[in-house]
Motif scaffolding. Structure first.
Motif, mmCIF file in Angstrom:
data_model
loop_
_atom_site.group_PDB
_atom_site.id
_atom_site.type_symbol
_atom_site.label_atom_id
_atom_site.label_comp_id
_atom_site.label_asym_id
_atom_site.label_seq_id
_atom_site.Cartn_x
_atom_site.Cartn_y
_atom_site.Cartn_z
ATOM 1 N N ASP A 121 -30.576 14.079 -66.889
ATOM 2 C CA ASP A 121 -30.965 12.988 -65.994
ATOM 3 C C ASP A 121 -30.068 13.065 -64.766
ATOM 4 O O ASP A 121 -28.886 12.749 -64.822
ATOM 5 N N VAL A 122 -30.623 13.538 -63.661
ATOM 6 C CA VAL A 122 -29.831 13.774 -62.457
ATOM 7 C C VAL A 122 -29.961 12.597 -61.503
ATOM 8 O O VAL A 122 -31.036 12.342 -60.958
ATOM 9 N N GLU A 123 -28.862 11.876 -61.327
ATOM 10 C CA GLU A 123 -28.822 10.806 -60.334
ATOM 11 C C GLU A 123 -28.361 11.416 -59.018
ATOM 12 O O GLU A 123 -27.173 11.633 -58.794
ATOM 13 N N THR A 124 -29.317 11.710 -58.145
ATOM 14 C CA THR A 124 -29.038 12.466 -56.930
ATOM 15 C C THR A 124 -28.143 11.683 -55.974
ATOM 16 O O THR A 124 -28.418 10.540 -55.636
ATOM 17 N N LYS A 125 -27.047 12.335 -55.547
ATOM 18 C CA LYS A 125 -26.167 11.769 -54.530
ATOM 19 C C LYS A 125 -26.449 12.381 -53.157
ATOM 20 O O LYS A 125 -26.326 11.712 -52.136
ATOM 21 N N ASN A 126 -26.812 13.673 -53.154
ATOM 22 C CA ASN A 126 -27.034 14.375 -51.898
ATOM 23 C C ASN A 126 -28.203 15.349 -52.031
ATOM 24 O O ASN A 126 -28.419 15.931 -53.098
ATOM 25 N N ASN A 127 -28.933 15.520 -50.942
ATOM 26 C CA ASN A 127 -29.999 16.514 -50.877
ATOM 27 C C ASN A 127 -29.695 17.508 -49.761
ATOM 28 O O ASN A 127 -29.377 17.098 -48.638
ATOM 29 N N ILE A 128 -29.782 18.775 -50.082
ATOM 30 C CA ILE A 128 -29.516 19.831 -49.105
ATOM 31 C C ILE A 128 -30.729 20.735 -49.043
ATOM 32 O O ILE A 128 -31.234 21.176 -50.074
ATOM 33 N N GLU A 129 -31.205 21.018 -47.835
ATOM 34 C CA GLU A 129 -32.352 21.889 -47.654
ATOM 35 C C GLU A 129 -31.873 23.240 -47.141
ATOM 36 O O GLU A 129 -31.046 23.307 -46.227
ATOM 37 N N ILE A 130 -32.395 24.318 -47.709
ATOM 38 C CA ILE A 130 -31.976 25.659 -47.313
ATOM 39 C C ILE A 130 -33.146 26.613 -47.489
ATOM 40 O O ILE A 130 -33.969 26.431 -48.396
ATOM 41 N N ASP A 131 -33.242 27.609 -46.623
ATOM 42 C CA ASP A 131 -34.278 28.625 -46.785
ATOM 43 C C ASP A 131 -34.022 29.411 -48.063
ATOM 44 O O ASP A 131 -32.876 29.788 -48.354
ATOM 45 N N GLY A 132 -35.098 29.674 -48.833
ATOM 46 C CA GLY A 132 -34.951 30.439 -50.065
ATOM 47 C C GLY A 132 -34.339 31.810 -49.828
ATOM 48 O O GLY A 132 -33.490 32.269 -50.597
ATOM 49 N N GLY A 133 -34.757 32.463 -48.740
ATOM 50 C CA GLY A 133 -34.209 33.786 -48.425
ATOM 51 C C GLY A 133 -32.725 33.725 -48.121
ATOM 52 O O GLY A 133 -31.958 34.623 -48.488
ATOM 53 N N THR A 134 -32.305 32.653 -47.439
ATOM 54 C CA THR A 134 -30.881 32.484 -47.137
ATOM 55 C C THR A 134 -30.074 32.254 -48.408
ATOM 56 O O THR A 134 -28.994 32.821 -48.595
ATOM 57 N N LEU A 135 -30.596 31.410 -49.301
ATOM 58 C CA LEU A 135 -29.904 31.150 -50.561
ATOM 59 C C LEU A 135 -29.809 32.425 -51.396
ATOM 60 O O LEU A 135 -28.774 32.693 -52.027
#
Length: 371
Positions: A121-135
């Motif tokens: 059960d993940v209580e989200t504190k932060n959301n980060i968006e990143i390109d899949g290719g970059t990750l």
């Protein structure tokens, strides 16, 4: 539970899930995957209690329900079926499982669905968006340098430092250190630093494409969705060492060399090195550069001269050839710059030209050469 699916869809799902199944399970049920079926969808889940993977399975549903099925037995029979096969799976109230195709019937026994561990059960504190290719690139550049020493848990993962429009990742095993900064992403929140386990990153890497990925960081877990698949991992709750403090700022000797030329020489020469120490020597002066090794125990030795541009006082430095090969193999630039200070201090390995929107620093500790 009663469903029908194709061999290829089932095989693909099980192969993804197998990577999150422990090789030595502390609980027998962890050797199974959980099928959860309702009228709208069929999902399959695996976990080793640290990492959880939930995969959506395209299937025709005749009857809902749930059961834990032994993964390897199901995967093995699926692998042996012809590609065009339709696979029917049904269970009864005693968790007896029948797998049927046009050519055969196979029966195994599962376990009750309620015995399978719950999804975190993940209580989200932060959301980060990143390109899949970059990750994917981040993982490729850093994961190889993660420590295997469970006594140093902070070093068994990759440190992620999130800033607005910038991610810095660091991995080290005490012998090698990689620092990789990338700006090709959109961080929607200023997030706390997290240490992500290597196993999770390697598992995730195989599923990444060029689509945007959202990383949701909670108190104890990190989760992401790739396509219709969900990945969860426990965050390593330890303090990462001060990596900036060990990256030298005053290395005044510079060796510019063709990366493939140096890597090929190290590969050949290291064949003749001691099998325990993998010790080789990099000798640099204004006239020439060479890579050499000698193993008195086996009466073997090897030496190669390499072309390069060296500026600085004469120096001879010992390295573990396996570590040196790893470092050189994870630099994409045609030319590499080696910055040195002394035979007993850390050297920096840098691409002569950094890739767009990124900055890569590799550090390698020397080893003491035999007299």
């Amino acid at each position: 539970m009663k469903i029908s699916t194709s061999k290829l869809e089932l095989q693909t799902a099980l192969q993804k899930l197998s990577k999150a199944t422990p090789s030595r399970a502390t609980l027998p049920i962890l050797n199974s995957v959980l099928f959860s079926v309702d009228e709208n969808k069929t999902t399959i889940k695996s976990t080793d209690l640290e990492i959880t993977v939930v995969v959506s399975l395209p299937a025709s549903v005749e009857e809902g329900g749930g059961v834990a099925i032994p993964l390897h037995m199901l995967l093995n029979i699926t692998n042996e079926l012809p590609d065009e096969t339709r696979v029917n799976i049904k269970t009864d109230e005693e968790n007896k499982i029948n797998i049927s195709t046009d050519s055969g019937n196979y029966n195994i026994v599962g376990k009750p669905a309620d015995e399978f561990p719950n999804t975190p059960d993940v209580e989200t504190k932060n959301n980060i968006e990143i390109d899949g290719g970059t990750l994917k690139q981040v993982i490729n550049k850093t994961a190889f340098a993660v420590s295997r020493d469970d006594l140093k848990p902070a070093l068994t993962g990759v440190l992620f430092k999130f800033n607005q429009n910038n991610i810095t990742t660091v991995a080290t095993d005490g012998h090698r250190l990689v620092k990789y900064e990338t700006t090709n992403n959109t961080a929607t929140d200023q997030a706390e630093d997290v240490i992500v386990p290597k196993k999770f990153l390697n598992l995730l890497s195989g599923s990444l494409g060029d689509e945007k990925i959202k990383l949701s960081v909670g108190e104890n877990h990190l989760t992401t969705t790739v396509g219709s698949d969900q990945y969860f991992t426990r965050i390593i709750d330890e303090k990462f060492p001060d990596f900036d403090g060990v990256i030298p700022k005053d290395n005044d000797k510079n060796f510019n060399v063709d990366r493939n030329l140096l890597l090929s020489a190290v590969k050949r020469v290291s064949i003749f090195s001691n099998k325990s120490t993998h010790q080789i020597a990099l000798q640099l002066n204004s006239d020439q550069a060479s890579v050499s090794t000698e193993d008195p125990e086996q009466s073997t030795k090897a030496s190669e001269e390499i072309k390069g541009n060296y500026q600085g006082d004469d120096i001879t430095v010992g390295y573990n050839a396996a570590y040196l090969k790893d470092v050189l193999s994870h630099i994409n630039s045609d030319e590499v710059v080696v910055q040195l200070k002394s035979p007993i201090s850390a050297a920096l390995f840098l691409p002569k030209e950094q890739e767009k929107n990124s900055n890569l620093t590799m550090l390698l500790m020397p080893i003491r050469l035999n007299d």
